[in-house]
Design a protein around this motif. Structure first.
Motif, PDB file in Angstrom:
ATOM      1  N   LEU A  49      19.215 -34.648   3.769  1.00 25.09           N
ATOM      2  CA  LEU A  49      19.624 -35.866   4.452  1.00 25.09           C
ATOM      3  C   LEU A  49      20.346 -36.791   3.488  1.00 25.09           C
ATOM      4  CD1 LEU A  49      19.442 -37.440   7.135  1.00 25.09           C
ATOM      5  CD2 LEU A  49      17.460 -38.588   6.172  1.00 25.09           C
ATOM      6  N   LEU A  50      21.584 -37.192   3.830  1.00 16.01           N
ATOM      7  CA  LEU A  50      22.441 -37.980   2.953  1.00 16.01           C
ATOM      8  C   LEU A  50      22.433 -39.448   3.367  1.00 16.01           C
ATOM      9  CD1 LEU A  50      25.470 -35.500   2.912  1.00 16.01           C
ATOM     10  CD2 LEU A  50      23.477 -35.531   1.384  1.00 16.01           C
ATOM     11  N   GLU A  51      22.026 -40.316   2.447  1.00 15.45           N
ATOM     12  CA  GLU A  51      21.973 -41.767   2.691  1.00 15.45           C
ATOM     13  C   GLU A  51      23.030 -42.434   1.817  1.00 15.45           C
ATOM     14  OE1 GLU A  51      20.980 -44.856   4.595  1.00 15.45           O
ATOM     15  OE2 GLU A  51      19.087 -43.761   4.549  1.00 15.45           O
ATOM     16  N   ALA A  52      24.033 -43.050   2.456  1.00 13.49           N
ATOM     17  CA  ALA A  52      25.171 -43.623   1.730  1.00 13.49           C
ATOM     18  C   ALA A  52      24.814 -44.951   1.080  1.00 13.49           C
ATOM     19  CB  ALA A  52      26.347 -43.802   2.688  1.00 13.49           C
ATOM     20  N   GLY A  53      25.705 -45.432   0.232  1.00 11.89           N
ATOM     21  CA  GLY A  53      25.495 -46.682  -0.488  1.00 11.89           C
ATOM     22  C   GLY A  53      25.932 -47.903   0.310  1.00 11.89           C
ATOM     23  N   LEU A  54      25.942 -49.033  -0.355  1.00 11.93           N
ATOM     24  CA  LEU A  54      26.270 -50.311   0.269  1.00 11.93           C
ATOM     25  C   LEU A  54      27.642 -50.263   0.946  1.00 11.93           C
ATOM     26  CD1 LEU A  54      25.717 -53.424   0.622  1.00 11.93           C
ATOM     27  CD2 LEU A  54      26.949 -53.719  -1.544  1.00 11.93           C
ATOM     28  N   GLY A  55      27.681 -50.559   2.250  1.00 15.34           N
ATOM     29  CA  GLY A  55      28.942 -50.630   2.975  1.00 15.34           C
ATOM     30  C   GLY A  55      29.609 -49.301   3.231  1.00 15.34           C
ATOM     31  N   GLU A  56      28.969 -48.194   2.838  1.00 17.60           N
ATOM     32  CA  GLU A  56      29.584 -46.874   2.978  1.00 17.60           C
ATOM     33  C   GLU A  56      29.134 -46.196   4.263  1.00 17.60           C
ATOM     34  OE1 GLU A  56      31.909 -45.431   0.960  1.00 17.60           O
ATOM     35  OE2 GLU A  56      31.987 -47.332  -0.116  1.00 17.60           O
ATOM     36  N   ASN A  57      29.731 -45.057   4.565  1.00 20.53           N
ATOM     37  CA  ASN A  57      29.418 -44.317   5.784  1.00 20.53           C
ATOM     38  C   ASN A  57      29.442 -42.820   5.502  1.00 20.53           C
ATOM     39  OD1 ASN A  57      32.280 -43.348   6.244  1.00 20.53           O
ATOM     40  ND2 ASN A  57      32.620 -45.555   6.360  1.00 20.53           N
ATOM     41  N   VAL A  58      29.328 -42.015   6.555  1.00 20.55           N
ATOM     42  CA  VAL A  58      29.216 -40.566   6.374  1.00 20.55           C
ATOM     43  C   VAL A  58      30.411 -39.972   5.641  1.00 20.55           C
ATOM     44  CG1 VAL A  58      27.758 -40.318   8.426  1.00 20.55           C
ATOM     45  CG2 VAL A  58      30.232 -40.064   8.651  1.00 20.55           C
ATOM     46  N   LEU A  59      31.562 -40.628   5.709  1.00 16.55           N
ATOM     47  CA  LEU A  59      32.765 -40.068   5.086  1.00 16.55           C
ATOM     48  C   LEU A  59      32.701 -40.088   3.560  1.00 16.55           C
ATOM     49  CD1 LEU A  59      35.565 -41.524   7.413  1.00 16.55           C
ATOM     50  CD2 LEU A  59      34.500 -39.256   7.479  1.00 16.55           C
ATOM     51  N   SER A  60      31.815 -40.893   2.995  1.00 16.87           N
ATOM     52  CA  SER A  60      31.712 -40.907   1.533  1.00 16.87           C
ATOM     53  C   SER A  60      31.211 -39.571   0.989  1.00 16.87           C
ATOM     54  CB  SER A  60      30.806 -42.045   1.060  1.00 16.87           C
ATOM     55  OG  SER A  60      29.470 -41.842   1.478  1.00 16.87           O
ATOM     56  N   TRP A  61      30.589 -38.758   1.865  1.00 18.20           N
ATOM     57  CA  TRP A  61      30.079 -37.442   1.463  1.00 18.20           C
ATOM     58  C   TRP A  61      31.069 -36.322   1.777  1.00 18.20           C
ATOM     59  CZ3 TRP A  61      25.859 -38.098  -1.334  1.00 18.20           C
ATOM     60  CH2 TRP A  61      25.038 -39.199  -1.076  1.00 18.20           C
ATOM     61  N   TYR A  62      32.269 -36.650   2.203  1.00 19.10           N
ATOM     62  CA  TYR A  62      33.218 -35.644   2.676  1.00 19.10           C
ATOM     63  C   TYR A  62      33.444 -34.497   1.673  1.00 19.10           C
ATOM     64  CZ  TYR A  62      37.556 -33.439   4.150  1.00 19.10           C
ATOM     65  OH  TYR A  62      38.509 -32.509   4.503  1.00 19.10           O
TER      66      TYR A  62
ATOM     67  N   VAL B 285      31.572 -32.992  -0.355  1.00 18.27           N
ATOM     68  CA  VAL B 285      30.439 -32.108  -0.662  1.00 18.27           C
ATOM     69  C   VAL B 285      29.681 -31.618   0.567  1.00 18.27           C
ATOM     70  CG1 VAL B 285      30.132 -33.175  -2.931  1.00 18.27           C
ATOM     71  CG2 VAL B 285      28.841 -34.068  -0.969  1.00 18.27           C
ATOM     72  N   LYS B 286      29.828 -32.284   1.688  1.00 19.12           N
ATOM     73  CA  LYS B 286      28.954 -32.006   2.838  1.00 19.12           C
ATOM     74  C   LYS B 286      29.113 -30.576   3.353  1.00 19.12           C
ATOM     75  CE  LYS B 286      27.494 -34.174   7.168  1.00 19.12           C
ATOM     76  NZ  LYS B 286      27.979 -33.250   8.171  1.00 19.12           N
ATOM     77  N   ALA B 287      30.335 -30.150   3.611  1.00 20.22           N
ATOM     78  CA  ALA B 287      30.558 -28.807   4.155  1.00 20.22           C
ATOM     79  C   ALA B 287      30.148 -27.724   3.147  1.00 20.22           C
ATOM     80  CB  ALA B 287      32.019 -28.633   4.553  1.00 20.22           C
ATOM     81  N   LYS B 288      30.378 -27.973   1.867  1.00 19.30           N
ATOM     82  CA  LYS B 288      30.010 -26.992   0.842  1.00 19.30           C
ATOM     83  C   LYS B 288      28.494 -26.853   0.747  1.00 19.30           C
ATOM     84  CE  LYS B 288      34.181 -27.738  -1.944  1.00 19.30           C
ATOM     85  NZ  LYS B 288      34.719 -28.227  -3.240  1.00 19.30           N
ATOM     86  N   LEU B 289      27.776 -27.973   0.813  1.00 18.30           N
ATOM     87  CA  LEU B 289      26.318 -27.913   0.800  1.00 18.30           C
ATOM     88  C   LEU B 289      25.794 -27.179   2.029  1.00 18.30           C
ATOM     89  CD1 LEU B 289      25.558 -31.565  -0.373  1.00 18.30           C
ATOM     90  CD2 LEU B 289      24.988 -29.482  -1.650  1.00 18.30           C
ATOM     91  N   ALA B 290      26.473 -27.363   3.166  1.00 17.76           N
ATOM     92  CA  ALA B 290      26.018 -26.793   4.430  1.00 17.76           C
ATOM     93  C   ALA B 290      26.172 -25.274   4.490  1.00 17.76           C
ATOM     94  CB  ALA B 290      26.770 -27.442   5.593  1.00 17.76           C
ATOM     95  N   ARG B 291      26.812 -24.670   3.496  1.00 14.14           N
ATOM     96  CA  ARG B 291      26.890 -23.209   3.465  1.00 14.14           C
ATOM     97  C   ARG B 291      25.516 -22.591   3.241  1.00 14.14           C
ATOM     98  NH1 ARG B 291      31.989 -23.103  -0.769  1.00 14.14           N
ATOM     99  NH2 ARG B 291      33.613 -23.852   0.691  1.00 14.14           N
ATOM    100  N   ASN B 292      24.610 -23.351   2.608  1.00 12.45           N
ATOM    101  CA  ASN B 292      23.299 -22.809   2.244  1.00 12.45           C
ATOM    102  C   ASN B 292      22.128 -23.515   2.915  1.00 12.45           C
ATOM    103  OD1 ASN B 292      24.319 -20.898   0.273  1.00 12.45           O
ATOM    104  ND2 ASN B 292      24.765 -22.664  -1.021  1.00 12.45           N
ATOM    105  N   MET B 293      22.384 -24.580   3.686  1.00 12.79           N
ATOM    106  CA  MET B 293      21.295 -25.364   4.252  1.00 12.79           C
ATOM    107  C   MET B 293      21.828 -26.262   5.353  1.00 12.79           C
ATOM    108  SD  MET B 293      20.896 -27.975   1.008  1.00 12.79           S
ATOM    109  CE  MET B 293      21.342 -26.658  -0.150  1.00 12.79           C
ATOM    110  N   ARG B 294      20.915 -26.842   6.121  1.00 12.75           N
ATOM    111  CA  ARG B 294      21.336 -27.851   7.090  1.00 12.75           C
ATOM    112  C   ARG B 294      21.486 -29.179   6.361  1.00 12.75           C
ATOM    113  NH1 ARG B 294      18.083 -29.054  12.583  1.00 12.75           N
ATOM    114  NH2 ARG B 294      16.368 -29.270  11.082  1.00 12.75           N
ATOM    115  N   VAL B 295      22.597 -29.852   6.630  1.00  7.42           N
ATOM    116  CA  VAL B 295      22.918 -31.116   5.971  1.00  7.42           C
ATOM    117  C   VAL B 295      23.226 -32.156   7.047  1.00  7.42           C
ATOM    118  CG1 VAL B 295      24.399 -32.292   4.309  1.00  7.42           C
ATOM    119  CG2 VAL B 295      23.876 -29.863   4.006  1.00  7.42           C
ATOM    120  N   CYS B 296      22.584 -33.309   6.953  1.00  5.66           N
ATOM    121  CA  CYS B 296      22.813 -34.391   7.906  1.00  5.66           C
ATOM    122  C   CYS B 296      23.149 -35.677   7.151  1.00  5.66           C
ATOM    123  CB  CYS B 296      21.580 -34.647   8.770  1.00  5.66           C
ATOM    124  SG  CYS B 296      21.161 -33.306   9.898  1.00  5.66           S
ATOM    125  N   ALA B 297      24.146 -36.382   7.656  1.00  2.00           N
ATOM    126  CA  ALA B 297      24.484 -37.716   7.164  1.00  2.00           C
ATOM    127  C   ALA B 297      24.493 -38.646   8.370  1.00  2.00           C
ATOM    128  CB  ALA B 297      25.839 -37.718   6.470  1.00  2.00           C
TER     129      ALA B 297
END
Length: 349
Positions: free
Chosen positions: A68-81, A83-95
């Motif tokens: 589970l990805l928790e962004a920083g101050l004023g940020e949103n799910v796109l800040s993880w762009y 790395v998110k898909a690459k991490l999801a190759r091996n696990m479920r990833v939610c932002a």
């Protein structure tokens, strides 16, 4: 005298009329452009109701535990762009987006980290996302994931802190940070009403491409659209109001995490004194003050790594505060290894 007075009153009223028309036109412009932006950049995930507020949740991949990805101050799910898909190759990833940020609906009161954690718990429950969770918190998000663990330890299988904020950070950085926090709060407070009449958008103050970024142009365009929402400025004002409480010497330190698996990633460019000094000289800042703050940052990161007896601390070289963007491949590698080495525990709701 009376004639001069009346003439000044007429000028004043004329000026006020022009200002009102301009403000009204700006408000219409802001509303119409925001609607167009949201149509052009629809949410990539689902909207889930949490206590009557629709929050945006974006998941991909499969398996357990859920990262589970928790962004920083004023940020949103796109800040993880990067790395998110690459991490999801091996696990479920939610932002997800906290209220008022990204695609989530706003709320109009400041909320404490404990309430952020409760909202997240409800969001996951309502979305049917089952534990266990490995929580990843960037910057201010590090405080929120620690708050989640302390309220729901049985659902938390590990924590990754990405250049995380320390609960006592403002106090540690005094006297440097006291004015910085007040200045930041004032700037955002001014930006909020200006955003309502479209001036923030027109001046490009919130544009995501105003500084060099490794993110692709289409992601920067979407981030710009989201950051130009009036709700975003209001949400940041609320978060800063809570952050400033850390200036109080009575602010408690971060809570102990026992033997919870913990990975702490620290931005090398912010704690390496030679790099800090060069950047301070380049930007015209006080070199010694910036070096002192870097030493405080290093001490705080070391302190966070000591919260668990089962921790690993990595200083990521050639990286600024957004490690997941500046060193995406290294981030994916170390986080994937960390998660996959955690013994799987099956938890019931």
């Amino acid at each position: 005298m009376t004639f001069v007075f009346l003439r000044r009153v007429r000028y004043l009223l004329f000026g006020l009329a022009i200002a009102c028309v301009a403000a009204l036109s700006g408000s219409v412009y802001q509303a119409e452009t925001t609607a167009a932006d949201l149509a052009a950049f629809p949410p990539p995930g689902r909207m889930i109701s949490v206590n009557g507020v629709n929050l945006h949740l974006d998941c991909m991949g499969s398996g357990s535990p859920t990262l589970l990805l928790e962004a920083g101050l004023g940020e949103n799910v796109l800040s993880w762009y990067p790395v998110k898909a690459k991490l999801a190759r091996n696990m479920r990833v939610c932002a997800y987006d906290r209220p008022g940020l990204g695609w989530s609906d706003p709320i109009y009161t400041a909320i404490q980290p404990e309430d952020v954690a409760k909202n997240l718990y409800t969001l996951l429950n309502n979305a049917g996302i089952s534990p266990p969770f490995v929580l990843v918190g960037h910057s201010r998000g590090g405080i929120y994931v620690r708050a989640f663990y302390h309220q729901f330890p049985e659902q938390t299988q590990g924590i990754v802190l990405v250049d995380s904020t320390h609960e006592q950070s403002p106090m540690h950085q005094y006297p440097y940070a006291a004015w910085d926090y007040r200045k930041q709060a004032m700037q955002i407070a001014v930006a909020e009403p200006l955003s309502r009449i479209g001036l923030v958008r027109l001046l490009g103050i919130a544009d995501a491409d105003r500084r060099p970024s490794p993110l692709p142009a289409e992601i920067l365009a979407a981030m710009t659209a989201l950051q130009n929402r009036t709700d975003t400025a209001h949400a940041v004002v609320n978060e800063i109001a809570v952050m400033r409480e850390g200036l109080d010497p009575a602010t408690p330190p971060p809570g102990n995490l026992g033997d919870l698996p913990l990975l702490v990633l620290t931005a090398g460019n912010l704690v390496t004194l030679d790099i800090v000094a060069l950047e301070a000289e380049r930007s015209g800042k006080d070199v010694e003050a910036e070096k002192a703050l870097a030493q405080i940052q290093q001490a705080e990161q070391d302190d966070l790594a000591r919260l668990s007896s089962n921790s690993r601390h990595i200083i990521v070289r050639n990286s600024g505060h957004f490690i997941m963007q500046d060193q995406a491949d290294e981030f994916v590698g170390v986080v994937s290894e960390f998660v996959l080495r955690i013994p799987l525990v099956n938890l019931a709701r």
